[in-house]
Design an enzyme around this catalytic site. Structure first.
Site, short mmCIF file in Angstrom:
data_model
loop_
_atom_site.label_atom_id
_atom_site.label_comp_id
_atom_site.label_asym_id
_atom_site.label_seq_id
_atom_site.Cartn_x
_atom_site.Cartn_y
_atom_site.Cartn_z
N ARG A 1 0.82 -1.01 0.04
CA ARG A 1 0.11 0.01 -0.05
C ARG A 1 0.55 1.26 -0.16
NH1 ARG A 1 -3.55 -2.71 3.80
NH2 ARG A 1 -5.00 -3.60 2.83
N LYS B 1 2.75 11.20 -11.32
CA LYS B 1 2.14 10.54 -12.25
C LYS B 1 2.88 9.05 -12.28
CE LYS B 1 -0.83 13.09 -15.10
NZ LYS B 1 -1.29 13.33 -16.40
N GLU C 1 9.30 17.70 -24.93
CA GLU C 1 8.70 18.11 -23.83
C GLU C 1 8.70 19.50 -23.22
OE1 GLU C 1 6.08 16.37 -23.04
OE2 GLU C 1 6.50 14.22 -23.23
N LYS D 1 6.62 22.94 -14.72
CA LYS D 1 5.84 21.57 -14.27
C LYS D 1 5.38 21.86 -12.82
CE LYS D 1 4.80 17.17 -14.55
NZ LYS D 1 4.93 15.77 -15.38
N GLU E 1 -5.09 16.44 -11.63
CA GLU E 1 -5.66 16.83 -13.07
C GLU E 1 -7.13 16.79 -12.98
OE1 GLU E 1 -3.35 14.68 -16.17
OE2 GLU E 1 -5.00 15.14 -17.43
N ARG F 1 -3.90 20.91 -15.06
CA ARG F 1 -2.80 20.03 -15.19
C ARG F 1 -3.00 19.46 -16.60
NH1 ARG F 1 0.38 15.73 -11.57
NH2 ARG F 1 1.63 14.88 -12.98
N ASN G 1 -0.86 18.28 -21.02
CA ASN G 1 -1.23 17.13 -22.32
C ASN G 1 -1.14 17.62 -23.71
OD1 ASN G 1 -1.50 15.11 -20.39
ND2 ASN G 1 -3.42 15.57 -19.91
N HIS H 1 -0.27 15.61 -26.79
CA HIS H 1 -0.27 14.33 -26.26
C HIS H 1 -1.36 13.47 -26.63
CE1 HIS H 1 2.81 15.80 -24.05
NE2 HIS H 1 3.10 14.23 -23.32
N HIS I 1 -0.23 10.42 -28.32
CA HIS I 1 -0.50 8.95 -27.90
C HIS I 1 -0.89 8.15 -28.72
CE1 HIS I 1 -0.27 9.85 -23.03
NE2 HIS I 1 0.86 9.57 -23.63
N HIS J 1 8.22 8.12 -27.37
CA HIS J 1 7.10 9.01 -26.79
C HIS J 1 7.17 10.54 -27.31
CE1 HIS J 1 4.29 10.65 -23.92
NE2 HIS J 1 5.28 11.52 -23.64
P1 NAD Z 1 13.29 5.56 -21.26
O1 NAD Z 1 12.96 5.42 -19.82
O2 NAD Z 1 12.95 4.29 -22.01
O3 NAD Z 1 14.47 6.01 -21.52
C1 NAD Z 1 15.09 6.10 -23.08
C2 NAD Z 1 16.10 5.26 -23.28
O4 NAD Z 1 17.19 5.93 -22.80
C3 NAD Z 1 16.14 3.91 -22.71
O5 NAD Z 1 16.82 2.97 -23.52
C4 NAD Z 1 17.34 3.96 -21.47
O6 NAD Z 1 17.71 3.14 -21.06
C5 NAD Z 1 18.22 5.17 -21.97
N1 NAD Z 1 18.92 5.92 -21.09
C6 NAD Z 1 18.20 6.66 -20.04
N2 NAD Z 1 19.00 7.59 -19.42
C7 NAD Z 1 20.23 7.10 -20.14
C8 NAD Z 1 21.58 7.54 -19.84
N3 NAD Z 1 21.81 8.68 -19.10
N4 NAD Z 1 22.41 7.15 -20.83
C9 NAD Z 1 22.24 6.34 -21.72
N5 NAD Z 1 20.96 5.90 -21.95
C10 NAD Z 1 20.15 6.27 -21.07
O7 NAD Z 1 12.23 6.33 -21.95
P2 NAD Z 1 11.95 8.03 -21.54
O8 NAD Z 1 11.89 9.02 -22.82
O9 NAD Z 1 13.16 8.55 -20.44
O10 NAD Z 1 10.56 8.28 -20.89
C11 NAD Z 1 9.25 7.88 -21.81
C12 NAD Z 1 8.23 7.25 -20.68
O11 NAD Z 1 8.00 8.36 -19.72
C13 NAD Z 1 7.11 6.79 -21.52
O12 NAD Z 1 6.68 5.62 -20.67
C14 NAD Z 1 6.13 7.97 -20.99
O13 NAD Z 1 4.79 7.72 -21.13
C15 NAD Z 1 6.54 8.46 -19.79
N6 NAD Z 1 6.12 9.66 -19.39
C16 NAD Z 1 5.66 9.94 -18.13
C17 NAD Z 1 5.24 11.10 -17.68
C18 NAD Z 1 4.72 11.36 -16.12
O14 NAD Z 1 4.29 12.56 -15.77
N7 NAD Z 1 4.89 10.24 -15.28
C19 NAD Z 1 5.68 12.17 -18.49
C20 NAD Z 1 6.11 12.10 -19.68
C21 NAD Z 1 6.44 10.80 -20.07
N1 GLY Z 2 3.17 14.91 -18.33
C1 GLY Z 2 1.81 15.06 -18.04
C2 GLY Z 2 1.57 15.06 -16.45
O1 GLY Z 2 2.50 15.07 -15.80
O2 GLY Z 2 0.51 15.73 -16.03
#
Ligand code: NAD
Ligand code: GLY
Length: 406
Positions: free
Chosen positions: A142, A164, A206, A248, A258, A262, A266, A269, A273, A288
């Site tokens: 939890r 999130k 972003e 942010k 949201e 918030r 998006n 997005h 998406h 992404h």
């Molecule tokens: P990711 O985590 O897959 O990282 C991208 C790639 O870079 C991976 O292969 C990773 O291993 C590599 N990597 C990361 N840091 C590195 C470094 N310093 N050196 C070498 N390689 C490195 O993808 P991302 O683009 O970081 O994140 C995308 C994800 O984030 C999606 O799933 C998306 O939905 C999510 N997201 C979430 C939110 C939120 O508010 N929670 C907001 C935007 C995106």
């Molecule tokens: N990336 C969208 C949010 O955090 O609300």
């Protein structure tokens, strides 16, 4: 879902933040407030900061197989030097790890390690790890405390802030999740040096979005200094991550769950998406940030049609995205040889040469932002402001999606 949380991080904001040799942005959410440390060499210093504030017995560092060999030992050593028991768990890199099966594997490992609610998790990696480890932290017993240590630009400027967390479902991205704020964020811009160019671009998508929706001056600075950004000038990168986090944080503070404002985050997005889901369903490889880039172009065009954005401002958006090597159109195979029009998804691995508009539309209907069958779009209002629009008709949206394919 409200995760219960322990209070072992109670002293988190009592230390004078000025001692940190970098920038500190605070996300002000009352008892769930937390600092974002932005600087160079932050990971080496994670131990003392973490221990001083959290006082947990054990920490589980969750990372991926790309990040582990680069930064896993640095973080473990820093924690162990601060006399903390620390374990590291690594999962395969990439979006495919953001699913329930991998979360269950992580639960198993936490049980094997007899993790208790007073222990904590550090998410070391990109947005995939942040979302996945955050979700595991939100749900295991939890709710455990967790800390974000983002290593991709996208994670530093966006996903590590705001709480999130979640995993994907075969019916849609991010469909299973929880709001669960981290207790600290450590963004070390030195880690960006090892980040592949394509991933850097995803974080920049972003960043451009933040400029479009909230800060026209920041957008203009990105235009002026785009080359320095691509060359990763250290000072500029710290400033860039800090400004993104401020933008942010301000939005999240105003609307943590949201229910309104918030939603502006998006922007780009809803279409992005859908492109991501459909492209992946056809076996294509799209990231992404690349999908968001296309989504920003699409909402820019919708905004021009509605008289909210000038054509020359739309062109500025396209130019800036292009200068960051982000796709602004999907080029059909027959047009592959066209030159001088910016990057295209055709240059990316993937089999899709044309966007199946009907499938895209269907994917958009599944979006979490759909209310009562109406798709809510965030359209730019000039550069630096935006508005919600929920009365766009299919006949307005379809030509814009078609216009992405040249
Ligand atoms: P990711 O985590 O897959 O990282 C991208 C790639 O870079 C991976 O292969 C990773 O291993 C590599 N990597 C990361 N840091 C590195 C470094 N310093 N050196 C070498 N390689 C490195 O993808 P991302 O683009 O970081 O994140 C995308 C994800 O984030 C999606 O799933 C998306 O939905 C999510 N997201 C979430 C939110 C939120 O508010 N929670 C907001 C935007 C995106
Ligand atoms: N990336 C969208 C949010 O955090 O609300």
């Amino acid at each position: 879902m409200n995760s219960e949380s322990t209070d072992s991080f109670g002293e988190i904001l009592s230390e004078p933040e000025a001692k940190f040799p970098g920038q500190v942005v605070t996300v002000d959410l009352g008892e769930r407030s937390y600092p974002i440390y932005v600087g160079t060499g932050v990971l080496e210093q994670i131990g003392p900061y973490y221990v001083r504030h959290c006082g947990v017995r054990r920490t589980i560092v969750i990372t991926d197989e790309n990040v582990e060999p680069l930064y896993g030992q640095i973080v473990l050593k820093s924690l162990q030097d601060s006399e903390l028991e620390a374990h590291l768990i690594s999962v395969p890199a990439g979006e495919k790890s953001k699913r329930m099966g991998v979360a269950e594997m992580l639960y198993d490992r936490l049980f094997d390690l007899s993790v208790e609610r007073s222990d904590a998790i550090i998410a070391l990696g990109g947005g995939v790890i942040g979302d996945l480890a955050g979700f595991v932290a939100a749900t295991f017993k939890r709710g455990l405390n967790y800390v974000q240590a983002p290593t991709s630009l996208l994670a530093m400027v966006d996903s590590s802030v705001g709480g999130k967390t979640g995993v994907n479902h075969r019916r849609g991205k991010n469909m299973i999740g929880a709001f669960h704020q981290p207790r600290m964020v450590f963004a070390d811009v030195n880690t960006l040096k090892s980040l592949p160019d394509r991933e850097l671009g995803c974080g920049l998508a972003e960043t451009v979005k933040h400029g479009i929706i909230r800060d026209g001056q920041f957008f203009a600075k990105l235009e002026r200094q785009n080359q320095m950004v691509l060359e990763q000038d250290r000072e500029l990168m710290v400033e860039l991550v800090e400004r993104n986090c401020q933008i942010k944080a301000a939005v999240v503070q105003a609307d943590e769950r949201e229910s309104g404002l918030r939603g502006i985050l998006n922007c780009g997005h809803t279409i992005g998406h859908a492109i991501e889901t459909v492209w992946a369903a056809h076996g294509g490889d799209i990231h992404h940030g690349e999908a968001v880039s296309l989504g920003l172009v699409a909402v820019g065009r919708l905004a021009v049609r509605r008289g909210l954005l000038r054509q020359d401002d739309l062109e500025r958006i396209c130019r800036l995205l292009s200068s960051f090597r982000l796709p602004i159109r999907i080029t059909a195979r027959s047009n592959k040889e066209r030159v001088g029009q910016g990057p295209t998804l055709q240059e990316l691995p993937g089999e899709l040469s044309e966007m199946p508009v009907a499938e895209l539309y269907e994917a958009m209907q599944q979006d979490k932002k759909v209310r009562g069958g109406k798709i809510k779009f965030v359209l730019p209002k000039g550069i630096g402001d935006c508005v919600f629009v929920d009365d766009l008709t299919e006949s307005e949206i379809q030509p814009v999606i078609h216009s992405l394919v040249t």
